[in-house]
Design a protein around this motif. Sequence first.
Motif, short mmCIF file in Angstrom:
data_model
loop_
_atom_site.label_atom_id
_atom_site.label_comp_id
_atom_site.label_asym_id
_atom_site.label_seq_id
_atom_site.Cartn_x
_atom_site.Cartn_y
_atom_site.Cartn_z
N GLU A 141 0.99 -1.54 0.48
CA GLU A 141 0.08 0.12 -0.05
C GLU A 141 0.99 1.30 -0.05
O GLU A 141 0.85 2.30 -0.93
CB GLU A 141 -1.35 -0.26 1.40
N ALA A 142 2.02 1.12 0.58
CA ALA A 142 2.79 2.42 1.08
C ALA A 142 3.74 2.41 -0.50
O ALA A 142 3.71 3.89 -0.98
CB ALA A 142 4.13 2.36 1.69
N GLY B 227 2.76 1.32 -3.27
CA GLY B 227 1.99 1.34 -4.85
C GLY B 227 1.96 0.73 -5.92
O GLY B 227 1.72 0.80 -6.70
N ARG B 228 3.17 0.02 -5.53
CA ARG B 228 3.72 -1.42 -6.45
C ARG B 228 4.82 -2.63 -6.30
O ARG B 228 5.42 -2.16 -4.64
CB ARG B 228 4.73 -0.43 -8.04
N PRO C 216 2.48 -0.87 -11.11
CA PRO C 216 2.15 -0.37 -9.94
C PRO C 216 0.70 -1.40 -9.50
O PRO C 216 0.41 -1.62 -10.64
CB PRO C 216 1.31 1.14 -10.99
N VAL C 217 0.56 -0.78 -8.81
CA VAL C 217 -1.00 -1.40 -7.62
C VAL C 217 -2.20 -0.78 -8.31
O VAL C 217 -2.22 0.49 -8.83
CB VAL C 217 -1.44 -1.29 -6.69
N VAL C 218 -3.05 -1.59 -9.30
CA VAL C 218 -4.06 -0.63 -9.94
C VAL C 218 -5.22 -0.73 -9.39
O VAL C 218 -6.70 -0.17 -9.43
CB VAL C 218 -4.30 -0.86 -11.67
N LYS C 219 -5.84 -1.95 -8.11
CA LYS C 219 -7.07 -2.11 -7.30
C LYS C 219 -7.02 -3.23 -6.16
O LYS C 219 -5.94 -3.83 -6.66
CB LYS C 219 -8.28 -2.33 -8.49
N THR C 220 -7.60 -3.18 -5.03
CA THR C 220 -7.61 -4.05 -4.40
C THR C 220 -9.09 -4.32 -4.09
O THR C 220 -9.98 -3.02 -4.31
CB THR C 220 -7.05 -3.62 -2.74
N ILE D 183 -4.53 -8.07 -4.33
CA ILE D 183 -4.13 -7.15 -4.75
C ILE D 183 -3.25 -7.27 -6.58
O ILE D 183 -3.49 -8.18 -7.13
CB ILE D 183 -3.35 -6.68 -3.80
N MET E 96 -1.88 -5.44 -9.93
CA MET E 96 -0.81 -4.97 -10.18
C MET E 96 -0.36 -5.36 -11.82
O MET E 96 -1.46 -6.12 -12.53
CB MET E 96 0.58 -5.84 -9.67
#
Length: 148
Positions: free
Chosen positions: A62-63, A65-66, A86-90, A128, A130
């Motif tokens: 979360e911190a 972002g990837r 990058p994280v695009v959704k959870t 999560i 990516m």
Amino acid sequence: MARKMTVEEREEFLAQPQVGVLSVAAEPGRAPLTTPIWYRYEPGGDVVVMTSPGLRKTRLIEAAGRFALCVQQQDGVYKYVSVEGPVVKTWPMTKAERHEIAARYLPPGVSGAYTDAMDGAHGNNIAIVMRPERWNTSDFSDVAEQLA
């Protein structure tokens, strides 16, 4: 010398049910967190990992972002794919979604029993997602053929 995989080869390889090794940036003064993880991937899509909320791993993702994921084949010809993005959704996972990922790694009867048994402890798993942005691959098939 090992060769890089084509786009199709790397995506097909990543889509296989292999245990991934996830890495994410950690707190200052610490090495990146690196841990095995189950995941789901379909060629051309995003990488979905399953974890529990509140874990150090989850907080770090979360911190940052990837995160990065690496999978390898050790039996036979050595190959690996690593992917970062990058994280695009959870989202909170349903029992069916948790079972879908468990079924990639466990035999049919075992995956259902595992999902049922984990309901209490891990019934609140989250997904999560990516989006693959950078790839690194290697396939030693050519080297193996030369040595055969």
